[in-house]
Write a protein that holds these residues in place. Sequence first.
Motif, PDB file in Angstrom:
ATOM      1  N   MET A   1      30.230  36.065  31.372  1.00 24.59           N
ATOM      2  CA  MET A   1      29.625  34.869  31.918  1.00 24.59           C
ATOM      3  C   MET A   1      28.863  35.276  33.172  1.00 24.59           C
ATOM      4  SD  MET A   1      31.263  31.722  34.036  1.00 24.59           S
ATOM      5  CE  MET A   1      32.559  31.311  32.975  1.00 24.59           C
ATOM      6  N   SER A   2      27.724  34.722  33.322  1.00 21.73           N
ATOM      7  CA  SER A   2      26.922  34.938  34.513  1.00 21.73           C
ATOM      8  C   SER A   2      25.974  33.764  34.653  1.00 21.73           C
ATOM      9  CB  SER A   2      26.126  36.239  34.404  1.00 21.73           C
ATOM     10  OG  SER A   2      25.288  36.382  35.529  1.00 21.73           O
ATOM     11  N   CYS A   3      25.682  33.438  35.891  1.00 22.86           N
ATOM     12  CA  CYS A   3      24.769  32.323  36.120  1.00 22.86           C
ATOM     13  C   CYS A   3      23.321  32.792  36.051  1.00 22.86           C
ATOM     14  CB  CYS A   3      25.071  31.676  37.469  1.00 22.86           C
ATOM     15  SG  CYS A   3      24.764  32.757  38.875  1.00 22.86           S
ATOM     16  N   GLY A   4      23.112  34.102  35.937  1.00 19.00           N
ATOM     17  CA  GLY A   4      21.764  34.635  35.857  1.00 19.00           C
ATOM     18  C   GLY A   4      21.124  34.902  37.205  1.00 19.00           C
ATOM     19  N   GLU A   5      21.803  34.541  38.265  1.00 22.08           N
ATOM     20  CA  GLU A   5      21.285  34.762  39.620  1.00 22.08           C
ATOM     21  C   GLU A   5      21.887  36.046  40.189  1.00 22.08           C
ATOM     22  OE1 GLU A   5      19.014  32.792  41.139  1.00 22.08           O
ATOM     23  OE2 GLU A   5      18.962  31.554  39.336  1.00 22.08           O
ATOM     24  N   PRO A   6      21.126  36.768  41.002  1.00 18.99           N
ATOM     25  CA  PRO A   6      21.695  37.975  41.631  1.00 18.99           C
ATOM     26  C   PRO A   6      22.674  37.581  42.741  1.00 18.99           C
ATOM     27  CG  PRO A   6      19.457  37.598  42.397  1.00 18.99           C
ATOM     28  CD  PRO A   6      19.738  36.558  41.341  1.00 18.99           C
ATOM     29  N   HIS A   7      23.787  38.279  42.792  1.00 16.05           N
ATOM     30  CA  HIS A   7      24.800  38.042  43.813  1.00 16.05           C
ATOM     31  C   HIS A   7      25.208  39.374  44.430  1.00 16.05           C
ATOM     32  CE1 HIS A   7      25.432  33.928  42.443  1.00 16.05           C
ATOM     33  NE2 HIS A   7      25.547  34.380  41.214  1.00 16.05           N
ATOM     34  N   GLU A   8      25.737  39.312  45.624  1.00 17.46           N
ATOM     35  CA  GLU A   8      26.247  40.519  46.268  1.00 17.46           C
ATOM     36  C   GLU A   8      27.347  41.136  45.408  1.00 17.46           C
ATOM     37  OE1 GLU A   8      28.647  41.632  50.320  1.00 17.46           O
ATOM     38  OE2 GLU A   8      27.208  40.014  50.409  1.00 17.46           O
ATOM     39  N   THR A   9      28.198  40.296  44.837  1.00 17.43           N
ATOM     40  CA  THR A   9      29.252  40.742  43.933  1.00 17.43           C
ATOM     41  C   THR A   9      28.939  40.181  42.553  1.00 17.43           C
ATOM     42  OG1 THR A   9      30.823  40.605  45.765  1.00 17.43           O
ATOM     43  CG2 THR A   9      31.732  40.808  43.550  1.00 17.43           C
ATOM     44  N   ASP A  10      28.862  41.054  41.565  1.00 18.11           N
ATOM     45  CA  ASP A  10      28.499  40.649  40.210  1.00 18.11           C
ATOM     46  C   ASP A  10      29.550  39.726  39.602  1.00 18.11           C
ATOM     47  OD1 ASP A  10      26.594  41.089  37.969  1.00 18.11           O
ATOM     48  OD2 ASP A  10      28.418  41.808  36.976  1.00 18.11           O
ATOM     49  N   CYS A  11      29.091  38.776  38.811  1.00 19.37           N
ATOM     50  CA  CYS A  11      29.995  37.816  38.165  1.00 19.37           C
ATOM     51  C   CYS A  11      31.067  38.522  37.340  1.00 19.37           C
ATOM     52  CB  CYS A  11      29.213  36.861  37.268  1.00 19.37           C
ATOM     53  SG  CYS A  11      28.087  35.762  38.159  1.00 19.37           S
ATOM     54  N   SER A  12      30.712  39.595  36.644  1.00 21.34           N
ATOM     55  CA  SER A  12      31.689  40.288  35.802  1.00 21.34           C
ATOM     56  C   SER A  12      32.828  40.852  36.639  1.00 21.34           C
ATOM     57  CB  SER A  12      31.025  41.394  34.987  1.00 21.34           C
ATOM     58  OG  SER A  12      30.463  42.369  35.837  1.00 21.34           O
ATOM     59  N   GLU A  13      32.529  41.343  37.831  1.00 21.26           N
ATOM     60  CA  GLU A  13      33.581  41.854  38.720  1.00 21.26           C
ATOM     61  C   GLU A  13      34.489  40.712  39.171  1.00 21.26           C
ATOM     62  OE1 GLU A  13      34.243  43.945  43.079  1.00 21.26           O
ATOM     63  OE2 GLU A  13      32.262  44.079  42.162  1.00 21.26           O
ATOM     64  N   ILE A  14      33.903  39.579  39.477  1.00 24.78           N
ATOM     65  CA  ILE A  14      34.687  38.414  39.892  1.00 24.78           C
ATOM     66  C   ILE A  14      35.629  37.995  38.782  1.00 24.78           C
ATOM     67  CG2 ILE A  14      34.541  35.959  40.516  1.00 24.78           C
ATOM     68  CD1 ILE A  14      33.631  37.851  42.779  1.00 24.78           C
ATOM     69  N   LEU A  15      35.115  37.885  37.578  1.00 25.02           N
ATOM     70  CA  LEU A  15      35.938  37.421  36.465  1.00 25.02           C
ATOM     71  C   LEU A  15      36.982  38.453  36.047  1.00 25.02           C
ATOM     72  CD1 LEU A  15      33.199  35.581  34.417  1.00 25.02           C
ATOM     73  CD2 LEU A  15      34.845  34.619  36.046  1.00 25.02           C
ATOM     74  N   ASP A  16      36.663  39.742  36.190  1.00 22.31           N
ATOM     75  CA  ASP A  16      37.623  40.793  35.849  1.00 22.31           C
ATOM     76  C   ASP A  16      38.835  40.785  36.781  1.00 22.31           C
ATOM     77  OD1 ASP A  16      36.071  41.664  33.755  1.00 22.31           O
ATOM     78  OD2 ASP A  16      35.255  43.409  34.806  1.00 22.31           O
ATOM     79  N   HIS A  17      38.648  40.308  37.999  1.00 23.32           N
ATOM     80  CA  HIS A  17      39.724  40.340  38.996  1.00 23.32           C
ATOM     81  C   HIS A  17      40.143  38.941  39.446  1.00 23.32           C
ATOM     82  CE1 HIS A  17      39.400  44.673  39.288  1.00 23.32           C
ATOM     83  NE2 HIS A  17      38.092  44.505  39.246  1.00 23.32           N
ATOM     84  N   LEU A  18      39.842  37.948  38.629  1.00 17.15           N
ATOM     85  CA  LEU A  18      40.104  36.564  39.008  1.00 17.15           C
ATOM     86  C   LEU A  18      41.588  36.301  39.259  1.00 17.15           C
ATOM     87  CD1 LEU A  18      38.880  33.815  39.540  1.00 17.15           C
ATOM     88  CD2 LEU A  18      38.999  33.342  37.095  1.00 17.15           C
ATOM     89  N   TYR A  19      42.460  36.835  38.405  1.00 14.14           N
ATOM     90  CA  TYR A  19      43.888  36.566  38.588  1.00 14.14           C
ATOM     91  C   TYR A  19      44.452  37.281  39.809  1.00 14.14           C
ATOM     92  CZ  TYR A  19      44.697  33.416  34.797  1.00 14.14           C
ATOM     93  OH  TYR A  19      44.684  32.302  34.012  1.00 14.14           O
ATOM     94  N   GLU A  20      43.886  38.412  40.157  1.00 16.71           N
ATOM     95  CA  GLU A  20      44.300  39.065  41.401  1.00 16.71           C
ATOM     96  C   GLU A  20      43.952  38.165  42.592  1.00 16.71           C
ATOM     97  OE1 GLU A  20      43.156  43.327  41.671  1.00 16.71           O
ATOM     98  OE2 GLU A  20      42.664  43.049  39.550  1.00 16.71           O
ATOM     99  N   PHE A  21      42.794  37.516  42.518  1.00 11.50           N
ATOM    100  CA  PHE A  21      42.400  36.591  43.578  1.00 11.50           C
ATOM    101  C   PHE A  21      43.320  35.376  43.590  1.00 11.50           C
ATOM    102  CE2 PHE A  21      40.012  32.809  44.912  1.00 11.50           C
ATOM    103  CZ  PHE A  21      39.690  33.169  46.210  1.00 11.50           C
ATOM    104  N   LEU A  22      43.561  34.796  42.416  1.00 11.15           N
ATOM    105  CA  LEU A  22      44.429  33.617  42.328  1.00 11.15           C
ATOM    106  C   LEU A  22      45.828  33.908  42.860  1.00 11.15           C
ATOM    107  CD1 LEU A  22      43.436  32.237  38.827  1.00 11.15           C
ATOM    108  CD2 LEU A  22      43.331  30.961  40.962  1.00 11.15           C
ATOM    109  N   ASP A  23      46.322  35.109  42.599  1.00 11.29           N
ATOM    110  CA  ASP A  23      47.676  35.481  43.021  1.00 11.29           C
ATOM    111  C   ASP A  23      47.715  36.096  44.416  1.00 11.29           C
ATOM    112  OD1 ASP A  23      48.553  34.590  40.551  1.00 11.29           O
ATOM    113  OD2 ASP A  23      48.517  36.587  39.644  1.00 11.29           O
ATOM    114  N   ARG A  24      46.552  36.173  45.060  1.00 12.77           N
ATOM    115  CA  ARG A  24      46.437  36.771  46.397  1.00 12.77           C
ATOM    116  C   ARG A  24      47.015  38.184  46.415  1.00 12.77           C
ATOM    117  NH1 ARG A  24      42.362  34.192  48.496  1.00 12.77           N
ATOM    118  NH2 ARG A  24      42.726  32.016  48.868  1.00 12.77           N
ATOM    119  N   GLU A  25      46.622  38.958  45.399  1.00 11.69           N
ATOM    120  CA  GLU A  25      47.070  40.336  45.267  1.00 11.69           C
ATOM    121  C   GLU A  25      45.942  41.312  45.590  1.00 11.69           C
ATOM    122  OE1 GLU A  25      48.516  40.478  41.237  1.00 11.69           O
ATOM    123  OE2 GLU A  25      50.457  39.634  41.815  1.00 11.69           O
TER     124      GLU A  25
END
Length: 103
Positions: A1-25
């Motif tokens: 998934m990607s919104c098609g816009e450039p970001h400092e952090t790529d959407c794929s990286e965000i989604l790959d580590h989403l549960y680490e973020f949710l769990d504050r790990e």
Amino acid sequence: MSCGEPHETDCSEILDHLYEFLDREMPDADCTKFEHHFEECSPCLEKYGLEQAVKKLVKRCCGQDDVPTDLRAKVMGRIDLIRSGQAVPEHEVTASPATPQET
């Protein structure tokens, strides 16, 4: 998934580590990076909200069950293997043999 816009952090990286973020790990600096990404990327923010809701629902419905210590250790060991990039063996889970019943 990607919104098609450039970001400092790529959407794929965000989604790959989403549960680490949710769990504050993850380190605070990485959490800040994720929060910044969510401010500018509505598809990732939507996915985050959905996963957060599912996590809360599971906790509410199943959060009272105690997890056996050996099961927790096995799961955490497997997570560590996956995070380190090592191959994870595919074991067939088998139940302990049934105790013969007295007749």
